[in-house]
Scaffold this active site. Structure first.
Site, short mmCIF file in Angstrom:
data_model
loop_
_atom_site.label_atom_id
_atom_site.label_comp_id
_atom_site.label_asym_id
_atom_site.label_seq_id
_atom_site.Cartn_x
_atom_site.Cartn_y
_atom_site.Cartn_z
N LYS A 185 1.07 -1.37 -0.21
CA LYS A 185 -0.10 0.09 0.02
C LYS A 185 0.62 1.05 0.01
O LYS A 185 1.93 1.38 0.86
CB LYS A 185 -1.15 0.48 1.59
C1 E4P Z 1 -8.46 0.31 3.80
O1 E4P Z 1 -7.30 0.02 3.23
C2 E4P Z 1 -8.35 1.73 4.89
O2 E4P Z 1 -7.16 1.66 5.50
C3 E4P Z 1 -9.89 1.89 5.43
O3 E4P Z 1 -10.83 1.58 5.04
C4 E4P Z 1 -10.07 2.97 6.36
O4 E4P Z 1 -11.17 2.47 6.49
P1 E4P Z 1 -10.82 4.12 8.04
O5 E4P Z 1 -11.84 5.35 7.36
O6 E4P Z 1 -12.59 3.51 8.94
O7 E4P Z 1 -10.28 3.92 9.01
#
Ligand code: E4P
Length: 216
Positions: free
Chosen positions: A84
């Protein structure tokens, strides 16, 4: 649309995998931080033992060289690791370099269809538009998913659209209707989406009738 779990909690992953509906896992520094005591590598390897699908591990560098170095290190942990990187020019540059090494990337913190287009042009494997965080500031987060799907389909871009920052069961349905390839869902939301009071009531009534029939 495939379902990924948005967590680094092993018990939650094991339970969702047991349901037979889990295709992958996404993590981020906040989620990994909740698994006190374990190294990042250990967390990812434990997940990989349970789920046979893409597992996203997030870099924390701000510069391209740092992201690429982290990405190469993460990719060596397990073949299912997807690296990521953030939706920034440095992130897209890292996507391009990592792709040349055969390493798959998930471009995260995406809040606009332009950012999604640039990630795809750089060669991202997954783009992650954040639905809930846009909803939180009174914008229609799902519209970014809809726009991204439309643009990718229209231009033959093969990057997978992953609806992230999912906050409630309707987000899952809306992501599926928008044509997202994947929704990554917190375990609590998955549980909410799995339950229906009429299913529980129906099971109870069938069991009661069956017991009466056995007693006849
Ligand atoms: C996933 O890859 C993201 O990091 C995650 O869905 C973020 O979610 P949030 O906005 O609830 O922290």
């Amino acid at each position: 649309m495939r379902i990924f779990l948005d967590t680094a909690n092993i018990d939650e992953i094991r339970e969702a995998a047991r349901w037979g509906i889990l295709s992958g896992v996404t993590t981020n520094p906040t989620l990994v931080g909740k698994t006190s005591g374990k190294s990042h590598e250990r967390v990812i390897q434990e997940i990989a033992e349970i789920v046979d699908g893409p597992i996203s591990a997030e870099t924390v560098s701000l510069d391209t060289a740092g992201m690429v170095e982290e990405g190469r290190r993460f990719a060596a942990w397990h073949p299912n690791v997807v690296v990521k990187v953030p939706s920034t020019p440095n992130g897209w540059a890292a996507v391009k370099q990592l792709k040349q090494d055969g390493i798959r990337t998930n471009v995260t913190l995406c809040f606009s269809a332009n950012q999604a287009l640039f990630a795809a042009l750089a060669g991202a494997y997954i783009i992650s538009p954040f639905v809930g965080r846009l909803d939180d500031i009174s914008e229609d987060g799902m519209q970014v998913v809809r726009d991204t799907v439309e643009i990718y389909r229209k231009h033959g871009l093969t990057t997978l659209v992953l609806a992230a920052s999912i906050r409630h069961p309707l987000h899952i349905i809306d992501a599926a209707k928008a044509g997202a390839d994947i929704a990554t869902v917190p375990f609590k939301v998955l549980e909410q989406a799995a339950k229906h009071p009429l299913t529980d009531k129906g099971i109870e009534a069938f069991l009661a009738d069956w017991r009466k029939f056995q007693e006849q």
